[in-house]
Design a protein around this motif. Structure first.
Motif, PDB file in Angstrom:
ATOM      1  N   PHE A 169      35.699  48.007  29.421  1.00  0.00           N
ATOM      2  CA  PHE A 169      36.256  46.836  28.750  1.00  0.00           C
ATOM      3  C   PHE A 169      35.471  45.584  29.102  1.00  0.00           C
ATOM      4  O   PHE A 169      35.244  44.723  28.272  1.00  0.00           O
ATOM      5  N   PHE A 170      35.096  45.464  30.358  1.00  0.00           N
ATOM      6  CA  PHE A 170      34.422  44.273  30.853  1.00  0.00           C
ATOM      7  C   PHE A 170      33.123  44.659  31.543  1.00  0.00           C
ATOM      8  O   PHE A 170      32.997  45.748  32.102  1.00  0.00           O
ATOM      9  N   SER A 171      32.183  43.730  31.544  1.00  0.00           N
ATOM     10  CA  SER A 171      30.979  43.927  32.352  1.00  0.00           C
ATOM     11  C   SER A 171      31.388  43.846  33.821  1.00  0.00           C
ATOM     12  O   SER A 171      32.495  43.386  34.142  1.00  0.00           O
ATOM     13  N   LYS A 172      30.496  44.242  34.706  1.00  0.00           N
ATOM     14  CA  LYS A 172      30.792  44.158  36.135  1.00  0.00           C
ATOM     15  C   LYS A 172      31.073  42.706  36.525  1.00  0.00           C
ATOM     16  O   LYS A 172      31.992  42.433  37.295  1.00  0.00           O
ATOM     17  N   GLU A 173      30.310  41.785  35.964  1.00  0.00           N
ATOM     18  CA  GLU A 173      30.490  40.360  36.285  1.00  0.00           C
ATOM     19  C   GLU A 173      31.860  39.863  35.819  1.00  0.00           C
ATOM     20  O   GLU A 173      32.531  39.112  36.533  1.00  0.00           O
ATOM     21  N   GLU A 174      32.255  40.263  34.616  1.00  0.00           N
ATOM     22  CA  GLU A 174      33.568  39.855  34.100  1.00  0.00           C
ATOM     23  C   GLU A 174      34.693  40.469  34.928  1.00  0.00           C
ATOM     24  O   GLU A 174      35.678  39.794  35.244  1.00  0.00           O
ATOM     25  N   ASN A 175      34.549  41.745  35.267  1.00  0.00           N
ATOM     26  CA  ASN A 175      35.550  42.414  36.104  1.00  0.00           C
ATOM     27  C   ASN A 175      35.678  41.686  37.441  1.00  0.00           C
ATOM     28  O   ASN A 175      36.787  41.390  37.895  1.00  0.00           O
ATOM     29  N   VAL A 217      39.019  39.839  39.115  1.00  0.00           N
ATOM     30  CA  VAL A 217      39.543  40.276  40.419  1.00  0.00           C
ATOM     31  C   VAL A 217      39.454  39.139  41.433  1.00  0.00           C
ATOM     32  O   VAL A 217      40.404  38.899  42.190  1.00  0.00           O
ATOM     33  N   GLN A 218      38.341  38.408  41.426  1.00  0.00           N
ATOM     34  CA  GLN A 218      38.209  37.295  42.372  1.00  0.00           C
ATOM     35  C   GLN A 218      39.228  36.201  42.080  1.00  0.00           C
ATOM     36  O   GLN A 218      39.761  35.584  43.003  1.00  0.00           O
ATOM     37  N   SER A 219      39.532  35.967  40.808  1.00  0.00           N
ATOM     38  CA  SER A 219      40.543  34.947  40.484  1.00  0.00           C
ATOM     39  C   SER A 219      41.919  35.364  41.005  1.00  0.00           C
ATOM     40  O   SER A 219      42.689  34.517  41.470  1.00  0.00           O
ATOM     41  N   ILE A 272      41.624  35.503  30.841  1.00  0.00           N
ATOM     42  CA  ILE A 272      42.464  36.101  31.885  1.00  0.00           C
ATOM     43  C   ILE A 272      42.306  35.319  33.184  1.00  0.00           C
ATOM     44  O   ILE A 272      43.283  35.022  33.870  1.00  0.00           O
ATOM     45  N   LYS A 273      41.070  34.970  33.520  1.00  0.00           N
ATOM     46  CA  LYS A 273      40.824  34.181  34.735  1.00  0.00           C
ATOM     47  C   LYS A 273      41.600  32.864  34.687  1.00  0.00           C
ATOM     48  O   LYS A 273      42.262  32.484  35.658  1.00  0.00           O
ATOM     49  N   GLU A 274      41.525  32.160  33.559  1.00  0.00           N
ATOM     50  CA  GLU A 274      42.239  30.890  33.407  1.00  0.00           C
ATOM     51  C   GLU A 274      43.749  31.085  33.552  1.00  0.00           C
ATOM     52  O   GLU A 274      44.431  30.286  34.195  1.00  0.00           O
ATOM     53  N   CYS A 275      44.249  32.133  32.952  1.00  0.00           N
ATOM     54  CA  CYS A 275      45.678  32.443  33.020  1.00  0.00           C
ATOM     55  C   CYS A 275      46.095  32.739  34.457  1.00  0.00           C
ATOM     56  O   CYS A 275      47.113  32.253  34.935  1.00  0.00           O
ATOM     57  N   GLU A 300      42.903  44.884  42.071  1.00  0.00           N
ATOM     58  CA  GLU A 300      42.023  45.421  41.039  1.00  0.00           C
ATOM     59  C   GLU A 300      42.733  45.492  39.690  1.00  0.00           C
ATOM     60  O   GLU A 300      43.943  45.673  39.603  1.00  0.00           O
ATOM     61  N   ILE A 301      41.952  45.383  38.616  1.00  0.00           N
ATOM     62  CA  ILE A 301      42.457  45.526  37.266  1.00  0.00           C
ATOM     63  C   ILE A 301      42.835  46.998  37.058  1.00  0.00           C
ATOM     64  O   ILE A 301      42.121  47.888  37.501  1.00  0.00           O
ATOM     65  N   ILE A 302      43.937  47.210  36.379  1.00  0.00           N
ATOM     66  CA  ILE A 302      44.349  48.564  36.037  1.00  0.00           C
ATOM     67  C   ILE A 302      44.010  48.779  34.572  1.00  0.00           C
ATOM     68  O   ILE A 302      44.355  47.970  33.722  1.00  0.00           O
ATOM     69  N   PHE A 303      43.303  49.879  34.304  1.00  0.00           N
ATOM     70  CA  PHE A 303      42.925  50.202  32.931  1.00  0.00           C
ATOM     71  C   PHE A 303      43.739  51.393  32.447  1.00  0.00           C
ATOM     72  O   PHE A 303      43.705  52.460  33.050  1.00  0.00           O
ATOM     73  N   GLY A 304      44.487  51.171  31.366  1.00  0.00           N
ATOM     74  CA  GLY A 304      45.251  52.242  30.756  1.00  0.00           C
ATOM     75  C   GLY A 304      44.450  52.862  29.628  1.00  0.00           C
ATOM     76  O   GLY A 304      43.254  52.648  29.499  1.00  0.00           O
TER      77      GLY A 304
END
Length: 151
Positions: free
Chosen positions: A10-16, A20-22, A117-120, A146-150
């Protein structure tokens, strides 16, 4: 719940890492807990019903102060929901959640999901910090970041 791995994430490593960092940054200043759940399609007509189901499955109601927040997105169906436990929901009220959703839709309408998502997460983190400040003596990270991917 098992993670769902796709050939194309869904996301690049940078986006992921940004998301997660946010979450980690926000939780560093509050006893509150946030989770992000991403899937392609929402199995329910109303995404808040799906978010409630995931919230329960992840046992997010088990936080000590009932201050867990689930951010749910079904990307292909273009659905999102924020489901908050009773402690934080009562503290900030219904209008807060509507404002957060309105804010994130600006990003989602431009297909900038990770930044949205980061802003939210940052906005929710501020509300959690204001209502449930971090106490170094008693607080601990109760849920994974961590983000959970369904599916």
């Amino acid at each position: 719940m098992r993670p769902f791995f796709k050939k194309k994430p869904f996301f690049s490593k940078e986006e992921n890492d940004l998301i997660v960092q946010s979450i980690r940054d926000a939780e560093r200043e509050t006893s509150g807990e946030m989770r992000v759940f991403i899937e392609n399609k929402c199995r329910f007509i109303d995404p808040i019903d799906r978010a409630k189901e995931i919230f329960a499955n992840l046992k997010m109601e088990n936080t000590k102060l009932r201050n867990g927040v689930l951010f749910y997105v079904a990307l292909k169906d273009k659905q999102l929901a924020i489901f908050a436990d009773s402690g934080i929901h009562e503290a900030v009220g219904e209008q807060f959640w509507k404002d957060v959703v309105s804010h994130i839709l600006v990003f989602f309408n431009k297909e900038n999901y990770a930044l949205g998502i980061k802003e939210c997460v940052q906005k929710i983190g501020e509300a959690l910090k204001n209502n449930f400040p971090y106490d170094n003596n008693t607080d601990k990270n109760e849920l994974p970041d961590e983000i959970i991917f369904g599916k």
